[in-house]
Design a protein around this motif. Structure first.
Motif, PDB file in Angstrom:
ATOM      1  N   GLY A 129      -5.016  10.076 -27.186  1.00  0.00           N
ATOM      2  CA  GLY A 129      -5.911   9.871 -26.050  1.00  0.00           C
ATOM      3  C   GLY A 129      -5.554  10.758 -24.870  1.00  0.00           C
ATOM      4  O   GLY A 129      -6.413  11.446 -24.307  1.00  0.00           O
ATOM      5  N   ASN A 130      -4.283  10.761 -24.479  1.00  0.00           N
ATOM      6  CA  ASN A 130      -3.854  11.592 -23.355  1.00  0.00           C
ATOM      7  C   ASN A 130      -3.959  13.081 -23.684  1.00  0.00           C
ATOM      8  O   ASN A 130      -4.203  13.909 -22.792  1.00  0.00           O
ATOM      9  N   THR A 131      -3.760  13.427 -24.947  1.00  0.00           N
ATOM     10  CA  THR A 131      -3.924  14.821 -25.350  1.00  0.00           C
ATOM     11  C   THR A 131      -5.369  15.277 -25.125  1.00  0.00           C
ATOM     12  O   THR A 131      -5.623  16.388 -24.642  1.00  0.00           O
ATOM     13  N   MET A 132      -6.321  14.417 -25.442  1.00  0.00           N
ATOM     14  CA  MET A 132      -7.729  14.742 -25.203  1.00  0.00           C
ATOM     15  C   MET A 132      -8.046  14.814 -23.708  1.00  0.00           C
ATOM     16  O   MET A 132      -8.890  15.597 -23.277  1.00  0.00           O
ATOM     17  N   LEU A 133      -7.354  14.004 -22.910  1.00  0.00           N
ATOM     18  CA  LEU A 133      -7.570  14.060 -21.460  1.00  0.00           C
ATOM     19  C   LEU A 133      -7.047  15.367 -20.871  1.00  0.00           C
ATOM     20  O   LEU A 133      -7.632  15.916 -19.924  1.00  0.00           O
ATOM     21  N   VAL A 134      -5.960  15.901 -21.433  1.00  0.00           N
ATOM     22  CA  VAL A 134      -5.482  17.227 -21.020  1.00  0.00           C
ATOM     23  C   VAL A 134      -6.540  18.269 -21.349  1.00  0.00           C
ATOM     24  O   VAL A 134      -6.832  19.172 -20.548  1.00  0.00           O
ATOM     25  N   SER A 135      -7.161  18.158 -22.522  1.00  0.00           N
ATOM     26  CA  SER A 135      -8.235  19.069 -22.902  1.00  0.00           C
ATOM     27  C   SER A 135      -9.423  18.940 -21.959  1.00  0.00           C
ATOM     28  O   SER A 135     -10.092  19.930 -21.640  1.00  0.00           O
ATOM     29  N   THR A 136      -9.682  17.711 -21.493  1.00  0.00           N
ATOM     30  CA  THR A 136     -10.753  17.494 -20.519  1.00  0.00           C
ATOM     31  C   THR A 136     -10.499  18.286 -19.242  1.00  0.00           C
ATOM     32  O   THR A 136     -11.402  18.930 -18.688  1.00  0.00           O
ATOM     33  N   LEU A 137      -9.264  18.242 -18.764  1.00  0.00           N
ATOM     34  CA  LEU A 137      -8.902  18.978 -17.556  1.00  0.00           C
ATOM     35  C   LEU A 137      -9.114  20.476 -17.747  1.00  0.00           C
ATOM     36  O   LEU A 137      -9.645  21.164 -16.857  1.00  0.00           O
ATOM     37  N   LEU A 138      -8.733  21.004 -18.907  1.00  0.00           N
ATOM     38  CA  LEU A 138      -8.883  22.440 -19.163  1.00  0.00           C
ATOM     39  C   LEU A 138     -10.349  22.856 -19.144  1.00  0.00           C
ATOM     40  O   LEU A 138     -10.713  23.869 -18.536  1.00  0.00           O
ATOM     41  N   THR A 139     -11.199  22.084 -19.824  1.00  0.00           N
ATOM     42  CA  THR A 139     -12.620  22.453 -19.844  1.00  0.00           C
ATOM     43  C   THR A 139     -13.254  22.291 -18.462  1.00  0.00           C
ATOM     44  O   THR A 139     -14.146  23.053 -18.081  1.00  0.00           O
ATOM     45  N   PHE A 140     -12.776  21.314 -17.684  1.00  0.00           N
ATOM     46  CA  PHE A 140     -13.283  21.157 -16.318  1.00  0.00           C
ATOM     47  C   PHE A 140     -12.924  22.376 -15.461  1.00  0.00           C
ATOM     48  O   PHE A 140     -13.743  22.855 -14.661  1.00  0.00           O
ATOM     49  N   LEU A 141     -11.712  22.886 -15.610  1.00  0.00           N
ATOM     50  CA  LEU A 141     -11.311  24.094 -14.882  1.00  0.00           C
ATOM     51  C   LEU A 141     -12.183  25.278 -15.284  1.00  0.00           C
ATOM     52  O   LEU A 141     -12.546  26.116 -14.450  1.00  0.00           O
ATOM     53  N   GLY A 142     -12.524  25.357 -16.570  1.00  0.00           N
ATOM     54  CA  GLY A 142     -13.435  26.401 -17.015  1.00  0.00           C
ATOM     55  C   GLY A 142     -14.792  26.287 -16.348  1.00  0.00           C
ATOM     56  O   GLY A 142     -15.414  27.295 -15.974  1.00  0.00           O
ATOM     57  N   LEU A 143     -15.268  25.067 -16.178  1.00  0.00           N
ATOM     58  CA  LEU A 143     -16.543  24.834 -15.485  1.00  0.00           C
ATOM     59  C   LEU A 143     -16.483  25.341 -14.053  1.00  0.00           C
ATOM     60  O   LEU A 143     -17.424  25.997 -13.575  1.00  0.00           O
ATOM     61  N   ILE A 144     -15.403  25.067 -13.352  1.00  0.00           N
ATOM     62  CA  ILE A 144     -15.256  25.514 -11.960  1.00  0.00           C
ATOM     63  C   ILE A 144     -15.292  27.041 -11.875  1.00  0.00           C
ATOM     64  O   ILE A 144     -15.945  27.619 -10.993  1.00  0.00           O
ATOM     65  N   VAL A 145     -14.590  27.710 -12.787  1.00  0.00           N
ATOM     66  CA  VAL A 145     -14.569  29.171 -12.803  1.00  0.00           C
ATOM     67  C   VAL A 145     -15.987  29.719 -13.002  1.00  0.00           C
ATOM     68  O   VAL A 145     -16.399  30.677 -12.321  1.00  0.00           O
ATOM     69  N   CYS A 146     -16.747  29.124 -13.916  1.00  0.00           N
ATOM     70  CA  CYS A 146     -18.099  29.614 -14.195  1.00  0.00           C
ATOM     71  C   CYS A 146     -19.048  29.382 -13.027  1.00  0.00           C
ATOM     72  O   CYS A 146     -19.891  30.234 -12.714  1.00  0.00           O
ATOM     73  N   ILE A 147     -18.942  28.229 -12.377  1.00  0.00           N
ATOM     74  CA  ILE A 147     -19.782  27.965 -11.209  1.00  0.00           C
ATOM     75  C   ILE A 147     -19.492  28.988 -10.111  1.00  0.00           C
ATOM     76  O   ILE A 147     -20.401  29.488  -9.435  1.00  0.00           O
ATOM     77  N   ALA A 148     -18.229  29.340  -9.947  1.00  0.00           N
ATOM     78  CA  ALA A 148     -17.834  30.262  -8.879  1.00  0.00           C
ATOM     79  C   ALA A 148     -18.229  31.699  -9.170  1.00  0.00           C
ATOM     80  O   ALA A 148     -18.659  32.423  -8.251  1.00  0.00           O
ATOM     81  N   TRP A 149     -18.120  32.151 -10.421  1.00  0.00           N
ATOM     82  CA  TRP A 149     -18.189  33.584 -10.691  1.00  0.00           C
ATOM     83  C   TRP A 149     -19.209  34.048 -11.731  1.00  0.00           C
ATOM     84  O   TRP A 149     -19.486  35.241 -11.796  1.00  0.00           O
ATOM     85  N   ALA A 150     -19.737  33.174 -12.564  1.00  0.00           N
ATOM     86  CA  ALA A 150     -20.575  33.647 -13.673  1.00  0.00           C
ATOM     87  C   ALA A 150     -21.801  34.395 -13.159  1.00  0.00           C
ATOM     88  O   ALA A 150     -22.607  33.831 -12.411  1.00  0.00           O
ATOM     89  N   PRO A 151     -21.981  35.676 -13.531  1.00  0.00           N
ATOM     90  CA  PRO A 151     -23.151  36.434 -13.097  1.00  0.00           C
ATOM     91  C   PRO A 151     -24.291  36.311 -14.111  1.00  0.00           C
ATOM     92  O   PRO A 151     -24.090  35.805 -15.218  1.00  0.00           O
TER      93      PRO A 151
END
Length: 447
Positions: free
Chosen positions: A407-429
């Motif tokens: 369960g906690n391993t999947m929550l770590v994966s959740t954090l990683l994909t959320f960070l990817g979302l932030i990067v895309c919102i900020a920079w994706a052209p």
């Protein structure tokens, strides 16, 4: 067809038989990547007791090819920009054939780690080679779909590996040797299919070899095609340091980060799918293979869908919404890890499907955002960055399952994909519908 292509220009040409063949065989590198990274997870079922592997060696074997990918992409992307795409197009596959056979004869964990690392170098080298070659031949209307097929090929390789592993499991205690050596078979087919592929005319023009470039484009697009159709600056020197210029460096960070946050959990799941599904109580014996195969189909379906969605919705909205659904599905898996099998399976299926568009954009964005003289170098660098995260995630996953649970391993994966979302919102052209010249001069603050 020749007259039609001349009227339209190279960036708007039709999808010719040559371009279809090129798309299929450049997809070989991602296919082999998916195959090689998936088959090891199945082979580990026998390797763990055979070689007495602990969590350290299991993680090292899982991460070795990813570390090799890092090295291969970083080094050979630059080499490809220096000496050309076509020269390297065959060499890397020959190396994969030799190393695949060598895997069958290992006897210690260290030997397997070394061979897997070397295979990773060869596969990593193919990414900037093949994707740059395909990009530089592709018309803008079809570029998204052509590059999207490369992402589909990764998951197709994973599906084929799952089938091959399932069939080979019944070959006795040495089945793992045949699993690891089996990657030589698609490599041999690809060497034959790539034979005779011409050099990229854009690369030839960038090196001042205009007569050779003209010969290639007339061979591919018709005798009336001209160098002016390429709209490519001539004699552009390849300088790796160019990637450190502010605008290019920002693009490197954008692609490298969103790719890392996407593949770190994805590759870990692929490599250790048997252990993960067992932790979720989704199979015993070989029953997990059925669920794994179905999840693979969702991965593959998502990448196939992205081939049309990337032009319909555009690059920016597609990657943002994909990361939203990936994050939510990982969150569900983390929060309800003890829920019913159907709910857990649904979480994996949603995550798998929406991983498809970002997987396609892993290849589309870096090849569109950089000019010909540093395109392969840029692809190599962002491939290397993404594999750092993937290697760390793959190495750490066995420890994570043992220490903090599924369960906690999947929550770590959740954090990683959320960070990817932030990067895309900020920079994706948005690069939909633009020529390579137009996409290469974009800055990331232009949507």
């Amino acid at each position: 067809m020749e007259n039609v292509n001349q009227l339209l220009g190279i960036e708007d040409s039709q999808l010719t038989p040559f371009l279809k063949k090129l798309t299929i065989y450049t997809s070989g590198g991602p296919f082999l990547d998916g195959y090689i990274l998936t088959i090891i997870g199945m082979a580990l079922l026998q390797l763990e007791p055979e070689l007495h592997l602990d969590a350290f060696w299991t993680g090292m074997i899982g991460a070795a090819a990813l570390i090799g990918l890092l090295v291969g992409g970083a080094i050979f992307g630059y080499v490809t920009d220096l000496i050309g795409r076509q020269v390297m197009y065959q060499i890397d596959l020959v190396a994969i054939i030799i190393l695949s056979v060598a895997e069958m004869f290992i006897s210690t964990p260290l030997e397997l780690v070394i061979v897997r690392f070397l295979i990773g170098i060869a596969v990593g080298a193919d990414y900037p080679i093949a994707t740059a070659l395909l990009t530089e031949f592709s018309p803008r209307k079809y570029r998204g779909a052509m590059m999207g097929l490369l992402a589909s090929a990764w998951y197709a390789g994973a599906v084929v590996a799952g089938i091959a592993g399932y069939l080979l499991l019944d070959m006795g205690p040495d089945a793992w040797r045949w699993m690891l050596g089996s990657s030589a078979i698609p490599s041999i087919i690809l060497v034959a299919g790539r034979w005779g592929t011409p050099e990229s005319p854009r690369w030839l023009v960038s090196k001042g070899r205009t007569e050779e470039a003209l010969s290639v484009i007339q061979q591919v697009y018709g005798t009336h095609a001209s160098l002016a159709d390429l709209d490519e600056p001539t004699t552009e020197k390849t300088r790796f340091s160019k990637l450190l210029e502010p605008d290019y460096f920002r693009k490197i960070l954008f692609v490298g980060l969103f790719w890392t946050f996407q593949v770190a959990p994805c590759f870990a799941i692929y490599t250790f799918a048997p252990q993960i599904l067992e932790a979720f109580h989704l199979g015993s014996g070989n029953d997990w293979i059925i669920g794994y195969a179905i999840i693979n189909i969702f991965f593959l379906t998502g990448t196939i869908a992205s081939m049309s969605l990337v032009n319909h919705f555009g690059r920016r909205p597609l990657i943002i919404w994909s990361f939203i659904f990936m994050t939510l599905s990982m969150l569900v898996l983390g929060v309800v890890s003890g829920a019913s099998a159907w709910l857990i399976f649904l979480g994996f299926a949603v995550y798998a499907f929406f991983s498809g568009p970002p997987s396609a954009l892993d290849w589309i964005y870096p090849n569109e955002l950089f000019p010909t003289n540093v395109r392969a170098s840029a692809v190599g660098v962002v491939t290397a960055i993404s594999r750092i995260g993937a290697a760390i995630g793959t190495f750490a996953l066995p420890y994570s399952l043992q220490t903090i649970g599924i369960g906690n391993t999947m929550l770590v994966s959740t954090l990683l994909t959320f960070l990817g979302l932030i990067v895309c919102i900020a920079w994706a052209p948005e690069t939909k519908g633009l020529t390579l010249k137009e996409t290469s001069i974009l800055t990331l603050n232009k949507k």
